[in-house]
Design a protein around this motif. Structure first.
Motif, short mmCIF file in Angstrom:
data_model
loop_
_atom_site.label_atom_id
_atom_site.label_comp_id
_atom_site.label_asym_id
_atom_site.label_seq_id
_atom_site.Cartn_x
_atom_site.Cartn_y
_atom_site.Cartn_z
N GLY A 187 0.65 -1.13 -0.09
CA GLY A 187 0.05 0.03 0.14
C GLY A 187 0.98 1.34 -0.05
O GLY A 187 0.63 2.12 -0.61
N ARG A 188 1.87 1.03 0.70
CA ARG A 188 2.79 2.36 0.93
C ARG A 188 3.65 2.59 -0.35
O ARG A 188 3.66 4.06 -0.84
N THR A 189 3.99 1.63 -1.05
CA THR A 189 4.93 1.86 -2.25
C THR A 189 3.96 2.33 -3.43
O THR A 189 4.51 3.16 -4.27
N MET A 190 2.56 2.16 -3.41
CA MET A 190 1.86 2.18 -4.39
C MET A 190 1.20 3.71 -4.18
O MET A 190 0.98 4.38 -4.85
N PHE A 191 1.23 4.07 -2.82
CA PHE A 191 0.59 5.60 -2.55
C PHE A 191 1.69 6.55 -3.02
O PHE A 191 1.41 7.56 -3.74
N THR A 192 2.91 6.21 -2.87
CA THR A 192 4.19 7.19 -3.60
C THR A 192 4.24 7.00 -5.04
O THR A 192 5.09 7.59 -5.65
N HIS A 193 3.73 5.84 -5.55
CA HIS A 193 4.10 5.76 -7.00
C HIS A 193 2.78 6.32 -7.77
O HIS A 193 2.73 6.10 -8.93
N ARG A 194 1.83 6.99 -7.26
CA ARG A 194 0.79 7.57 -7.87
C ARG A 194 1.43 8.79 -8.81
O ARG A 194 2.24 9.28 -8.78
N ALA A 195 0.51 8.96 -9.75
CA ALA A 195 0.65 9.82 -10.74
C ALA A 195 1.26 11.33 -10.45
O ALA A 195 2.14 11.84 -10.78
N ASP A 196 0.61 11.57 -9.21
CA ASP A 196 0.79 12.98 -8.86
C ASP A 196 1.90 13.15 -7.90
O ASP A 196 1.96 14.42 -7.47
N TYR A 197 2.54 12.28 -7.51
CA TYR A 197 3.23 12.25 -6.58
C TYR A 197 4.86 12.68 -7.29
O TYR A 197 5.13 12.17 -8.18
N PRO A 198 5.15 13.90 -6.80
CA PRO A 198 6.37 14.50 -7.56
C PRO A 198 7.78 13.66 -7.22
O PRO A 198 7.91 13.28 -6.29
N ALA A 199 8.22 13.67 -8.72
CA ALA A 199 9.60 12.69 -8.73
C ALA A 199 10.45 13.12 -7.80
O ALA A 199 11.05 14.52 -7.72
N LEU A 200 11.33 12.35 -7.26
CA LEU A 200 12.49 12.74 -6.45
C LEU A 200 13.82 12.89 -7.58
O LEU A 200 13.72 12.24 -8.40
#
Lengths: 165, 165, 165, 165
Positions: free
Chosen positions: B57-70
């Protein structure tokens, strides 16, 4: 099914009733997520995770509502699995695990499986399951209800395909 | 962070901005299958599998399209996880893993998670993630784009909730 | 035991009877291999594998010959785990998982754990285990024999340390 | 390959240079713990865990000090695995995973494996590994240094056996 025209040659010369690598060969699919913990340091989905995905599809296949319940005192256990890795998988994503019986014997039966990403077959699986007595852990004959169900699944046309969940 | 009215007391006296055990607290859910290989000899889903479900769940949360790339050269790693087991789970079935940031600091941020079976909260998770330099493996400040995104997720109302996949 | 000189402050202000990060604090170690399947696409040992390593050490700790057998009809289950990731691990290699009780209550007790690579503490674990009735799944009091054994482990000096297997 | 006297017939008619089910056939063993998380709700070690144990033995086999390093830009990946489950395993305990090459081709080679508990062979494994280009992911010829090493392992007598770690 099972006509010679549909038979696909395996590397070891055993012919099979349908082509495990074709999505259209299956009538039952279980959709699975690739988990981050399925990856390995090579960067792709680890080969062990494929065994878990195949097991997931296999156990859901026999958990279907219409699968005849086994009598008390016996259980199905794995005797053998073969996994052919055809394409690499990468996280994240989903795969559809198709499962279908290939043949049935006195105490055992064989399941064929394909893991698909869209139409692409990424992995093939072949499993031998044996019915054993829970106490003695020795093989026992498959009851007629299960045998008939398996035999029907071997020969029934896979259309329309059902996708769970 | 959030209004005092939303704060829920934890056992160790730390208050949180929302109740992690309520499904309505989350705006992002990732639906996961329980796999047969997640079970253990006790007969239920093994505690280690919950760590995998939370990670999923956590990795998919930060994999969302709108999460700004590091930026290049940095990555998020786990510094700490807390898991509260509230209800047992049994195969087969599906769970919805809700994920939402709790707070953000200079180099780290905290995520709150709830694993739900329907409306029932079966497990709580709290994770501390730290941004590190890939080469030195030392903490570095979270860039403004990520910090703003996380801060917005902390305070934004969770409605309407989105369920993936 | 429990002298103020040995107490280590945790981030949340709870003091503990010994320093979980020191190898010398433990009297029981279980040596585990890192498996290739424990790695993830980041290139290191995945956080979920640490939960498996801690469980491995924990279950072997309570599986020791001198641990008093639980009565029929009850079992220990996990209520909570906290894992602090201090150092990354890479395949291949071995780690020693130290385990020692921290405290005991009416129906539950707490275990402290440290995962060591040589003298380096790579991970800390704190687990709350609860004794439940197998049928009702509700907490029940820990029998005196177990309570006494746990209490003795809390206060007994950890020397000489025993390494299994 | 080896003398006809050592060949063992497989079910599918392929003969092998040595009997994979005999402990004495192997010169390299890797000892693995069974983990609690390897169990499943049937009460025994789950079939997926055997794939992890075989991988563990296999990766340690090729990680040996004397295994010639592969050139940059190529890597070994699995093309196929066969696992024969002969005996059930139960937690806790240890197993010794024996590994030995069976044959070598242009771009691939086959490894035979046996998982032993004492003298009892609980599981057989046969794996096909393929050398691929990291960029194109296509098979490439195995370099002479690796080929020679593999060929030597196929024919060298397995005595004295080495047990790691």
């Amino acid at each position: 099914m099972a006509g010679a025209g549909l038979r696909a040659a395996r590397g070891d010369g055993v012919s099979e009733a349908f082509d495990l690598a074709r999505r259209a060969s299956y009538g039952f699919f279980f959709r699975e997520n690739l988990r981050f913990s399925d990856t390995d340091m090579v960067g792709h989905i680890n080969n062990v995770a494929f065994a878990a995905l195949l097991e997931s599809g296999r156990t859901m296949f026999t958990h279907r509502a219409d699968y005849p319940a086994l009598p008390e005192g016996v259980q199905m256990v794995m005797a053998r699995v073969e996994i052919d890795y055809r394409l690499e998988l990468h996280w994240p994503g989903q795969v559809d695990v198709g499962t279908r019986p290939l043949s049935v014997g006195r105490s055992s039966y064989r399941l064929g499986q394909g893991i698909f990403r869209g139409e692409d077959c990424v992995t093939l699986g072949r499993t031998v399951l044996v019915l054993i007595d829970r106490a003695t852990r020795r093989p026992v004959p498959i009851p007629d209800a299960q045998r008939d169900w398996i035999a029907r699944e071997i020969t029934s046309p896979p259309v329309p395909a059902i996708l769970f969940p």
